[in-house]
Design a protein around this motif. Sequence first.
Motif, short mmCIF file in Angstrom:
data_model
loop_
_atom_site.label_atom_id
_atom_site.label_comp_id
_atom_site.label_asym_id
_atom_site.label_seq_id
_atom_site.Cartn_x
_atom_site.Cartn_y
_atom_site.Cartn_z
N ALA A 36 0.75 -1.18 -0.04
CA ALA A 36 -0.09 -0.02 -0.13
C ALA A 36 0.96 1.18 0.20
O ALA A 36 1.66 1.58 0.87
CB ALA A 36 -0.75 0.03 1.27
N LYS A 37 0.70 2.02 -1.02
CA LYS A 37 1.28 3.38 -1.10
C LYS A 37 2.90 3.30 -1.52
O LYS A 37 3.71 4.14 -1.20
CB LYS A 37 1.16 4.26 0.16
CG LYS A 37 -0.38 4.82 0.36
CD LYS A 37 -0.80 5.73 1.19
CE LYS A 37 -2.07 6.17 1.36
NZ LYS A 37 -2.47 7.33 2.37
N GLY A 38 3.24 1.89 -1.77
CA GLY A 38 4.68 1.76 -2.08
C GLY A 38 5.19 2.76 -2.99
O GLY A 38 6.41 3.08 -3.04
N TRP A 39 4.38 3.11 -4.08
CA TRP A 39 4.83 4.06 -5.34
C TRP A 39 4.98 5.34 -4.71
O TRP A 39 5.86 6.01 -5.52
CB TRP A 39 3.80 3.97 -6.33
CG TRP A 39 2.31 4.66 -5.44
CD1 TRP A 39 2.20 6.00 -5.52
CD2 TRP A 39 1.55 3.83 -4.94
NE1 TRP A 39 0.91 6.00 -4.78
CE2 TRP A 39 0.37 4.88 -4.58
CE3 TRP A 39 1.19 2.47 -4.86
CZ2 TRP A 39 -0.82 4.32 -4.01
CZ3 TRP A 39 0.06 2.28 -4.29
CH2 TRP A 39 -0.91 3.10 -3.85
N GLU A 40 4.96 5.80 -3.38
CA GLU A 40 5.38 6.84 -3.08
C GLU A 40 6.80 6.94 -2.63
O GLU A 40 7.41 8.03 -2.21
CB GLU A 40 4.51 7.40 -1.73
CG GLU A 40 2.87 7.40 -2.18
CD GLU A 40 2.10 7.79 -0.89
OE1 GLU A 40 2.60 7.92 0.29
OE2 GLU A 40 0.79 8.16 -0.87
N SER A 41 7.35 5.82 -2.53
CA SER A 41 8.70 5.80 -1.83
C SER A 41 9.85 5.51 -3.01
O SER A 41 10.95 5.09 -2.49
CB SER A 41 8.94 4.74 -0.60
OG SER A 41 7.86 4.99 0.34
N PHE A 42 9.74 5.59 -4.39
CA PHE A 42 10.75 5.19 -5.14
C PHE A 42 10.32 5.92 -6.50
O PHE A 42 9.25 6.24 -6.82
CB PHE A 42 10.72 3.84 -5.50
CG PHE A 42 9.70 3.19 -6.31
CD1 PHE A 42 9.68 3.21 -7.69
CD2 PHE A 42 8.43 2.63 -5.66
CE1 PHE A 42 8.66 2.83 -8.38
CE2 PHE A 42 7.53 2.12 -6.40
CZ PHE A 42 7.31 2.27 -7.83
N VAL A 43 11.50 6.00 -7.11
CA VAL A 43 11.63 6.66 -8.81
C VAL A 43 12.44 5.68 -9.41
O VAL A 43 13.46 5.43 -9.05
CB VAL A 43 12.04 8.13 -8.86
CG1 VAL A 43 11.97 8.49 -10.37
CG2 VAL A 43 11.17 8.99 -8.16
N CYS A 44 11.97 5.17 -10.34
CA CYS A 44 12.77 4.26 -11.45
C CYS A 44 13.48 5.06 -12.25
O CYS A 44 13.03 5.84 -13.03
CB CYS A 44 11.98 3.05 -11.97
SG CYS A 44 11.43 1.74 -10.98
N VAL A 45 14.92 4.94 -12.39
CA VAL A 45 15.88 5.79 -13.30
C VAL A 45 16.40 4.49 -13.84
O VAL A 45 17.48 3.72 -13.22
CB VAL A 45 16.73 6.57 -12.58
CG1 VAL A 45 17.74 7.23 -13.76
CG2 VAL A 45 15.84 7.76 -11.81
N GLU A 46 16.25 3.98 -15.03
CA GLU A 46 16.57 2.69 -15.87
C GLU A 46 17.32 2.93 -17.11
O GLU A 46 16.86 3.05 -18.18
CB GLU A 46 15.49 2.10 -16.10
CG GLU A 46 14.21 1.79 -14.97
CD GLU A 46 12.93 1.38 -15.50
OE1 GLU A 46 12.78 0.61 -16.24
OE2 GLU A 46 12.01 1.95 -14.89
N PRO A 47 18.85 2.93 -17.04
CA PRO A 47 19.49 2.86 -18.14
C PRO A 47 19.19 1.61 -18.81
O PRO A 47 19.13 0.50 -18.41
CB PRO A 47 21.09 2.78 -17.57
CG PRO A 47 21.00 3.11 -16.08
CD PRO A 47 19.57 2.61 -15.63
N GLY A 48 19.27 1.75 -20.27
CA GLY A 48 19.05 0.58 -21.25
C GLY A 48 19.27 1.02 -22.74
O GLY A 48 19.58 2.09 -22.94
N TYR A 49 19.02 -0.13 -23.35
CA TYR A 49 19.21 0.08 -24.88
C TYR A 49 17.95 -0.55 -25.35
O TYR A 49 17.84 -1.74 -25.53
CB TYR A 49 20.32 -0.76 -25.25
CG TYR A 49 20.70 -0.41 -26.63
CD1 TYR A 49 21.96 0.36 -26.94
CD2 TYR A 49 20.04 -0.58 -27.71
CE1 TYR A 49 22.54 0.63 -28.07
CE2 TYR A 49 20.37 -0.19 -29.20
CZ TYR A 49 21.54 0.25 -29.25
OH TYR A 49 22.12 0.88 -30.68
N VAL A 50 17.03 0.38 -25.33
CA VAL A 50 15.58 -0.20 -25.55
C VAL A 50 14.80 0.35 -26.51
O VAL A 50 13.73 0.17 -27.05
CB VAL A 50 14.67 -0.03 -24.16
CG1 VAL A 50 15.45 -1.06 -23.26
CG2 VAL A 50 14.71 1.26 -23.64
#
Length: 297
Positions: free
Chosen positions: A262-276
């Motif tokens: 519950a409300k886990g999304w409030e505690s992170f930001v995904c910064v994702e290096p890739g070749y996509v």
Amino acid sequence: MPVTKDSKKVYLTHASGSSAEVYLYGATVTSFKAASSEGGKVEERLFVSDTAILDGSKAIRGGIPVVFPIFGPPPTDATAFPYHSKLSQHGFARTSIWTLNSEFETSDGGVVVELVLNPTPEITSAFPPPFALSYTLTLTSTTFTASLKITNPGSAALQFQTLLHTYLSTPSHLDALVYPLKGLSYKDKTRGGNTFVEDREKVDVKEETDRVYAGVGPEGKLTLEYGGKEKGGVEVEIGGFVDATIWNPGEKTGSAMGDMHAKGWESFVCVEPGYVSEFYSLEAGKEWVGKMVLKVF
């Protein structure tokens, strides 16, 4: 001992007090604890959901899952991608068992482990093209480096996408800012996958965000601020990768995830290096390396 292990995980411990842990399942890094370069207490820098599934029945929700050889849903063009089109979301690397191949300390005190993934009969039955993955993880007092080497031992070109799906912990997603992205084109999956050009100096994730920015690498650096430079954050140095995904599911999508607390999304930001943004074509007998360095400030 700087490196210890059990049947499921490998643990790295630095003399400074920083530490990291990685599951053999998926080679998913689930912890990186370090103090900032200015000192202070050692804190967790990665996010893992409290309800993440850790028994190997599905990909781990959080940490740094390894995406290979496709990003997102499989390509629909079965003629151009006869094997990729049959794979599950994000491919098989994050749901395969990796092997600890080596461990050592560097001359300046860094702690290093290398994990490898080679085709198993199960993988080959779904994805026949030959490959070899080597994942080198290095822990220092304030940094964590993940270096993914992809080798093509076959006689034909190897087509792949790859990404390090990095969940960075933040005190509040409402205050978090990522930069520099201004001037880069991005595909916005929340707006029909259409392409736009970023016009903001610093990008927030107050609402659901799912964007793939092109042209970040192959050499570059992104910064995640917790809400002003004085509050700290993490620098993400990029090598080899050319794109970066910025993602946060927001309340509506996050609430629908069975493995997101519950409300886990409030505690992170995904910064994702890739070749996509497109598929990389790796010539026979060649290798490609993508590198990410997380540096706490």
